[in-house]
Scaffold this active site. Structure first.
Site, PDB file in Angstrom:
ATOM      1  N   ALA A  86       4.030   5.703  22.001  1.00  0.00           N
ATOM      2  CA  ALA A  86       4.583   6.816  21.212  1.00  0.00           C
ATOM      3  C   ALA A  86       3.968   6.857  19.812  1.00  0.00           C
ATOM      4  O   ALA A  86       3.757   7.944  19.252  1.00  0.00           O
ATOM      5  CB  ALA A  86       6.102   6.676  21.116  1.00  0.00           C
ATOM      6  N   ASN A 144      -2.457   2.300  21.906  1.00  0.00           N
ATOM      7  CA  ASN A 144      -1.576   1.361  21.210  1.00  0.00           C
ATOM      8  C   ASN A 144      -0.572   0.761  22.176  1.00  0.00           C
ATOM      9  O   ASN A 144      -0.172   1.390  23.156  1.00  0.00           O
ATOM     10  CB  ASN A 144      -0.830   2.093  20.088  1.00  0.00           C
ATOM     11  CG  ASN A 144      -0.140   1.123  19.145  1.00  0.00           C
ATOM     12  OD1 ASN A 144      -0.744   0.130  18.726  1.00  0.00           O
ATOM     13  ND2 ASN A 144       1.121   1.384  18.819  1.00  0.00           N
ATOM     14  N   ASN A 163      -5.018   2.032  -1.575  1.00  0.00           N
ATOM     15  CA  ASN A 163      -5.515   0.655  -1.743  1.00  0.00           C
ATOM     16  C   ASN A 163      -6.262   0.463  -3.051  1.00  0.00           C
ATOM     17  O   ASN A 163      -6.782  -0.619  -3.313  1.00  0.00           O
ATOM     18  CB  ASN A 163      -6.371   0.205  -0.542  1.00  0.00           C
ATOM     19  CG  ASN A 163      -7.832   0.567  -0.683  1.00  0.00           C
ATOM     20  OD1 ASN A 163      -8.168   1.593  -1.276  1.00  0.00           O
ATOM     21  ND2 ASN A 163      -8.707  -0.259  -0.148  1.00  0.00           N
ATOM     22  N   LYS A 168       0.815  -1.224   0.000  1.00  0.00           N
ATOM     23  CA  LYS A 168       0.000   0.000   0.000  1.00  0.00           C
ATOM     24  C   LYS A 168       0.850   1.277   0.000  1.00  0.00           C
ATOM     25  O   LYS A 168       0.416   2.302  -0.529  1.00  0.00           O
ATOM     26  CB  LYS A 168      -0.964   0.001   1.195  1.00  0.00           C
ATOM     27  CG  LYS A 168      -2.069  -1.043   1.051  1.00  0.00           C
ATOM     28  CD  LYS A 168      -3.078  -0.972   2.189  1.00  0.00           C
ATOM     29  CE  LYS A 168      -4.086  -2.106   2.080  1.00  0.00           C
ATOM     30  NZ  LYS A 168      -5.160  -2.001   3.073  1.00  0.00           N
TER      31      LYS A 168
HETATM   32  P1  ATR Z   1      -1.627  -2.912   9.972  1.00  0.00           P
HETATM   33  O1  ATR Z   1      -1.328  -2.422   8.593  1.00  0.00           O
HETATM   34  O2  ATR Z   1      -2.449  -4.160  10.014  1.00  0.00           O
HETATM   35  O3  ATR Z   1      -2.160  -1.839  10.861  1.00  0.00           O
HETATM   36  P2  ATR Z   1       0.915  -2.590  11.232  1.00  0.00           P
HETATM   37  O4  ATR Z   1       1.086  -1.281  10.583  1.00  0.00           O
HETATM   38  O5  ATR Z   1       2.068  -3.531  11.343  1.00  0.00           O
HETATM   39  O6  ATR Z   1      -0.222  -3.431  10.556  1.00  0.00           O
HETATM   40  O7  ATR Z   1       0.333  -2.324  12.715  1.00  0.00           O
HETATM   41  C1  ATR Z   1       0.008  -3.363  13.583  1.00  0.00           C
HETATM   42  C2  ATR Z   1      -0.679  -2.780  14.804  1.00  0.00           C
HETATM   43  O8  ATR Z   1      -1.106  -3.849  15.651  1.00  0.00           O
HETATM   44  C3  ATR Z   1       0.208  -1.896  15.674  1.00  0.00           C
HETATM   45  O9  ATR Z   1      -0.583  -0.924  16.296  1.00  0.00           O
HETATM   46  C4  ATR Z   1       0.755  -2.898  16.679  1.00  0.00           C
HETATM   47  O10 ATR Z   1       1.203  -2.330  17.900  1.00  0.00           O
HETATM   48  P3  ATR Z   1       2.700  -1.718  18.004  1.00  0.00           P
HETATM   49  O11 ATR Z   1       2.656  -0.393  17.367  1.00  0.00           O
HETATM   50  O12 ATR Z   1       2.940  -1.664  19.472  1.00  0.00           O
HETATM   51  O13 ATR Z   1       3.585  -2.711  17.300  1.00  0.00           O
HETATM   52  C5  ATR Z   1      -0.488  -3.705  16.939  1.00  0.00           C
HETATM   53  N1  ATR Z   1      -0.216  -5.036  17.489  1.00  0.00           N
HETATM   54  C6  ATR Z   1       0.338  -6.082  16.849  1.00  0.00           C
HETATM   55  N2  ATR Z   1       0.392  -7.154  17.662  1.00  0.00           N
HETATM   56  C7  ATR Z   1      -0.147  -6.780  18.852  1.00  0.00           C
HETATM   57  C8  ATR Z   1      -0.396  -7.446  20.107  1.00  0.00           C
HETATM   58  N3  ATR Z   1      -0.052  -8.717  20.293  1.00  0.00           N
HETATM   59  N4  ATR Z   1      -0.982  -6.737  21.096  1.00  0.00           N
HETATM   60  C9  ATR Z   1      -1.321  -5.446  20.921  1.00  0.00           C
HETATM   61  N5  ATR Z   1      -1.123  -4.765  19.768  1.00  0.00           N
HETATM   62  C10 ATR Z   1      -0.543  -5.423  18.744  1.00  0.00           C
END
Ligand code: ATR
Length: 273
Positions: free
Chosen positions: A155, A151, A87, A66
């Site tokens: 940050a 999140n 997208n 994307k």
């Molecule tokens: P997407 O395009 O699906 O949003 P991404 O940009 O990789 O994928 O973002 C994943 C999101 O899921 C992030 O907010 C991530 O949190 P972090 O910023 O702390 O990495 C969150 N995420 C992934 N696994 C997680 C988990 N086990 N518990 C809580 N949040 C999670």
């Protein structure tokens, strides 16, 4: 004469988009075909160039391309710019235009299909990755009473809140602050469910919740939705409706005709049990 469209991603084998757009074409009587296309890592632009050279008219773009699609487009819409991601691409004589319908699909699924207004509601959005970013401007455009972004990495939530502060009443929160609930709509935009990780919020968050929405789909009752039910959420929904609604927006943008979505959603929907 048949026009050519495709969805591009890597991997792409499990994409529902060829089925969805095939049904839309049939239902609206449009002469088009729609296939799944893969591109190697680093090979997005070359693959798209070849598709265009062979007469391709438009593409849907899914992970991990994307951002590449955003860079590829000669012009992008405001919502694609705000989402930081594209997208959907449309190829005209003037060049490649980029759009992003993910957030519009989410809002339509919540407000029309689930029948829950966002206006005046207290909204909790979990996650601060690409999916959350794409949802923010369309959600704020509905005028919620407030939108709290939480999140795992705080940050990243704070950075997104700063970027969207001009668009409406948005704040960053912590899990401690939201533990007592107080949200009408709780939306999961994390990828936690895809890896089998535990849900990103405790059950108490759903205390006042009228709709818990998981942007992931096709996984049945995800850990997030199971926890929402346990916490007392009145309604739960997965992201099938968002997927089909964004596809319908894309189809209308390409073809000038909006397909009906209900039967296609019903065909894709797995029971949330
Ligand atoms: P997407 O395009 O699906 O949003 P991404 O940009 O990789 O994928 O973002 C994943 C999101 O899921 C992030 O907010 C991530 O949190 P972090 O910023 O702390 O990495 C969150 N995420 C992934 N696994 C997680 C988990 N086990 N518990 C809580 N949040 C999670």
């Amino acid at each position: 004469m048949t026009d050519h469209y495709a969805v591009i991603g890597n991997p792409i084998g499990h994409s529902k988009s060829p089925f969805i757009h095939g049904r839309f074409a049939e239902d609206t009587g449009q002469a088009l075909d729609y296939v799944a296309l893969t591109a190697p890592s680093g090979g997005f632009a070359a693959t798209v160039d070849a598709f265009r050279a062979a007469g391709g008219r438009g593409l849907n773009i899914t992970a991990p391309f994307k951002l590449d699609a955003h860079a590829y487009a000669g012009a992008v819409s405001d919502r694609a710019r705000l989402a930081g991601a594209v997208n959907a691409l449309r190829f005209e004589a003037g060049g490649a235009e980029g759009e992003n319908f993910d957030g519009a699909g989410l809002v339509r699924d919540i407000t029309v299909n689930a029948g829950q207004p966002i206006r005046g509601r207290r909204v909790l959005l979990l996650g601060a990755g690409g999916a959350a970013r794409g949802a923010l401007a369309p959600l704020l455009a509905e005028n919620p009473a407030r939108l709290v972004l939480v999140n795992r990495t705080p940050a990243k939530a704070r950075a997104l809140v700063a970027a969207f502060a001009d668009h409406g009443p948005i704040d960053a929160g912590t899990l401690d602050q939201i533990a007592a609930g107080g949200f009408d709509l709780v939306i999961n935009a994390t990828s936690a469910g895809l890896t089998g990780a535990p849900p990103p919020a405790p059950a108490s968050v759903f205390h006042d919740c009228v709709l818990a929405y998981d942007m992931t789909y096709g996984l049945g009752l995800t850990p997030f939705l199971a926890r929402a039910r346990e916490g007392g959420a009145v309604n739960i929904a997965d992201g099938v409706g968002m997927l089909v609604e964004q596809a319908a927006e894309t189809f209308a943008w390409w073809r000038g005709i909006r397909p009906a979505t209900a039967a296609v959603m019903a065909a894709l929907r797995a029971p949330l049990v």
